[in-house]
Scaffold this motif. Sequence first.
Motif, PDB file in Angstrom:
ATOM      1  N   LEU A  28       0.838  -1.200   0.000  1.00 39.11           N
ATOM      2  CA  LEU A  28       0.000   0.000   0.000  1.00 39.11           C
ATOM      3  C   LEU A  28       0.876   1.254   0.000  1.00 39.11           C
ATOM      4  O   LEU A  28       0.443   2.327   0.411  1.00 39.11           O
ATOM      5  CB  LEU A  28      -0.954  -0.024   1.200  1.00 39.11           C
ATOM      6  CG  LEU A  28      -2.041  -1.101   1.120  1.00 39.11           C
ATOM      7  CD1 LEU A  28      -2.777  -1.246   2.456  1.00 39.11           C
ATOM      8  CD2 LEU A  28      -3.045  -0.792   0.008  1.00 39.11           C
ATOM      9  N   LEU A 317     -12.514   0.058  -3.704  1.00 43.70           N
ATOM     10  CA  LEU A 317     -11.627  -0.214  -2.572  1.00 43.70           C
ATOM     11  C   LEU A 317     -11.452   1.033  -1.704  1.00 43.70           C
ATOM     12  O   LEU A 317     -11.435   0.940  -0.464  1.00 43.70           O
ATOM     13  CB  LEU A 317     -10.266  -0.680  -3.074  1.00 43.70           C
ATOM     14  CG  LEU A 317     -10.163  -2.054  -3.727  1.00 43.70           C
ATOM     15  CD1 LEU A 317      -8.703  -2.373  -4.037  1.00 43.70           C
ATOM     16  CD2 LEU A 317     -10.761  -3.140  -2.852  1.00 43.70           C
ATOM     17  N   LEU A 321     -12.159   1.492   2.222  1.00 42.30           N
ATOM     18  CA  LEU A 321     -11.093   1.953   3.110  1.00 42.30           C
ATOM     19  C   LEU A 321     -11.535   3.162   3.922  1.00 42.30           C
ATOM     20  O   LEU A 321     -11.393   3.190   5.156  1.00 42.30           O
ATOM     21  CB  LEU A 321      -9.853   2.300   2.287  1.00 42.30           C
ATOM     22  CG  LEU A 321      -8.711   2.979   3.047  1.00 42.30           C
ATOM     23  CD1 LEU A 321      -8.160   2.074   4.129  1.00 42.30           C
ATOM     24  CD2 LEU A 321      -7.610   3.409   2.082  1.00 42.30           C
ATOM     25  N   ILE A 397      -3.751   2.894  -2.680  1.00 45.26           N
ATOM     26  CA  ILE A 397      -4.322   1.715  -3.329  1.00 45.26           C
ATOM     27  C   ILE A 397      -3.883   1.655  -4.790  1.00 45.26           C
ATOM     28  O   ILE A 397      -3.822   2.667  -5.475  1.00 45.26           O
ATOM     29  CB  ILE A 397      -5.856   1.749  -3.223  1.00 45.26           C
ATOM     30  CG1 ILE A 397      -6.287   1.539  -1.766  1.00 45.26           C
ATOM     31  CG2 ILE A 397      -6.512   0.724  -4.130  1.00 45.26           C
ATOM     32  CD1 ILE A 397      -7.757   1.790  -1.519  1.00 45.26           C
ATOM     33  N   ASN A 401      -4.365  -4.387  -5.462  1.00 41.77           N
ATOM     34  CA  ASN A 401      -4.813  -4.538  -4.072  1.00 41.77           C
ATOM     35  C   ASN A 401      -6.207  -5.149  -4.020  1.00 41.77           C
ATOM     36  O   ASN A 401      -6.953  -5.126  -4.995  1.00 41.77           O
ATOM     37  CB  ASN A 401      -4.770  -3.192  -3.345  1.00 41.77           C
ATOM     38  CG  ASN A 401      -3.357  -2.697  -3.131  1.00 41.77           C
ATOM     39  OD1 ASN A 401      -3.010  -1.597  -3.557  1.00 41.77           O
ATOM     40  ND2 ASN A 401      -2.519  -3.505  -2.509  1.00 41.77           N
ATOM     41  N   ILE A 406      -7.357  -4.649   2.372  1.00 41.62           N
ATOM     42  CA  ILE A 406      -7.898  -3.463   3.053  1.00 41.62           C
ATOM     43  C   ILE A 406      -8.454  -3.855   4.418  1.00 41.62           C
ATOM     44  O   ILE A 406      -8.238  -3.156   5.421  1.00 41.62           O
ATOM     45  CB  ILE A 406      -8.984  -2.790   2.190  1.00 41.62           C
ATOM     46  CG1 ILE A 406      -8.403  -2.311   0.852  1.00 41.62           C
ATOM     47  CG2 ILE A 406      -9.631  -1.637   2.942  1.00 41.62           C
ATOM     48  CD1 ILE A 406      -7.260  -1.346   0.966  1.00 41.62           C
ATOM     49  N   ASN A 407      -9.152  -4.968   4.492  1.00 39.99           N
ATOM     50  CA  ASN A 407      -9.728  -5.412   5.767  1.00 39.99           C
ATOM     51  C   ASN A 407      -8.641  -5.743   6.781  1.00 39.99           C
ATOM     52  O   ASN A 407      -8.786  -5.446   7.981  1.00 39.99           O
ATOM     53  CB  ASN A 407     -10.632  -6.620   5.547  1.00 39.99           C
ATOM     54  CG  ASN A 407     -11.925  -6.247   4.845  1.00 39.99           C
ATOM     55  OD1 ASN A 407     -12.343  -5.091   4.870  1.00 39.99           O
ATOM     56  ND2 ASN A 407     -12.566  -7.216   4.217  1.00 39.99           N
TER      57      ASN A 407
END
Length: 416
Positions: A28, A317, A321, A397, A401, A406-407
């Motif tokens: 990231l 995404l 986020l 991002i 990705n 992200i989680n």
Amino acid sequence: MPFHADAIRARFPSLHEPADDGALPIFLDNPAGTQVPREVMQAVTDYYLTMNANSGGAFATSRRNDDMVKRTREGMADFLNAASASEIVMGPNMTSLNFRLSRALAQTLAPGDEIVLTRMDHDANIAPWLLIAAENDLSVKWVDIRTADCALDMDSLEAALSERTRVVATAHASNAVGTINPVKQIAGMAHAVGAWHVVDAVQSAPHVPIDVAEIGCDFLLCSSYKFYGPHLGVMWGRQDSLESLPVSKVRPAKDVAPNRWENGTPSFETWNGLLACLDHWERIGKEFGDAELPQYDGRRGRMKRGMMAVRDYEASLATSLIEGLLAISGISIAGVIDRERLDQRVPTVAIAKEGHKPDDIARYLAGNHIYVWSGDYYAVEIMKRLRRPDGMVRIGIGQYNTVSEINKLLNLLELL
């Protein structure tokens, strides 16, 4: 067909290289430099195997080299919708090219002329202009930002312009907080007072289709290592400007654009890598681009469809986020956070968490194999304006990705 990140990820070998403990890293850190597809790596190797020669020779490897150079310029012209491949200048990076551009423009300016800069830009689009201002007795005017959403204060820009304005330098998208600026409007405002408009597109190039004809600026710069290519800078400029502006060169070198801007022998192997990178974008357009857009035909159209598919995927995404970050106690986000306005930013998100220094958060995440940057990322002025002396944590991002990545990031930040 729908965008499939897994299919994209399969093309990036470094995503599958485990750390010492066997865990796979999560990249990231993309605003500082993306990973590259296998084809880009192979193209660099292929250069040394099949065309490793200087330009202009009668023999086979030099002819192959020159053909590759031609095709790479043509590919970048399509990527940016330039009128001609001869409007594409290559260099080691955007910063070096912008210093060269500023030196050239400085020779056309007079004491008392004005340069307009913004509090948002990366220092690569500030320091070159400050230096020529100091050396040539030029005035510098600053465009402010609105700290609530980190958008440019357009009234401040209007107030900064005058009949003495000669250069307006702005970012297309902020490398720190992700804001996308109305560069077409800014180009019109700059030209209305007779000024050059210089656009730093380093952070927009990986995320949104760029059309220099539509923007209407005079120069636009980007870096291929930010959009999945090798370490290489690119500058687009209008043909007449590239032909007429004063530049320093060795006497035997061609005095035509774009060659007159490119001192010495370049790293041709990276040019071949860039050509493969552009093929990567075209391939995305073929596989995942919207087939219901027949107006986007040819290589330029396929790359644009690819960019649009990536843009939509990254936006989903970024929405996850930002919404996840807002749900974590103590976290603040700089920039646009309104779901209805997320099209006004690229998926680069700067955060702070109460009670934690940015460097400490970055080290904590790195210890869990999530790579992000902390500090000011050379966006010195905006961090001053936001009163963040230690900077912030930047999460960027990219096309490879995933939701699960992200989680994992959000879970770790919640545990911090």
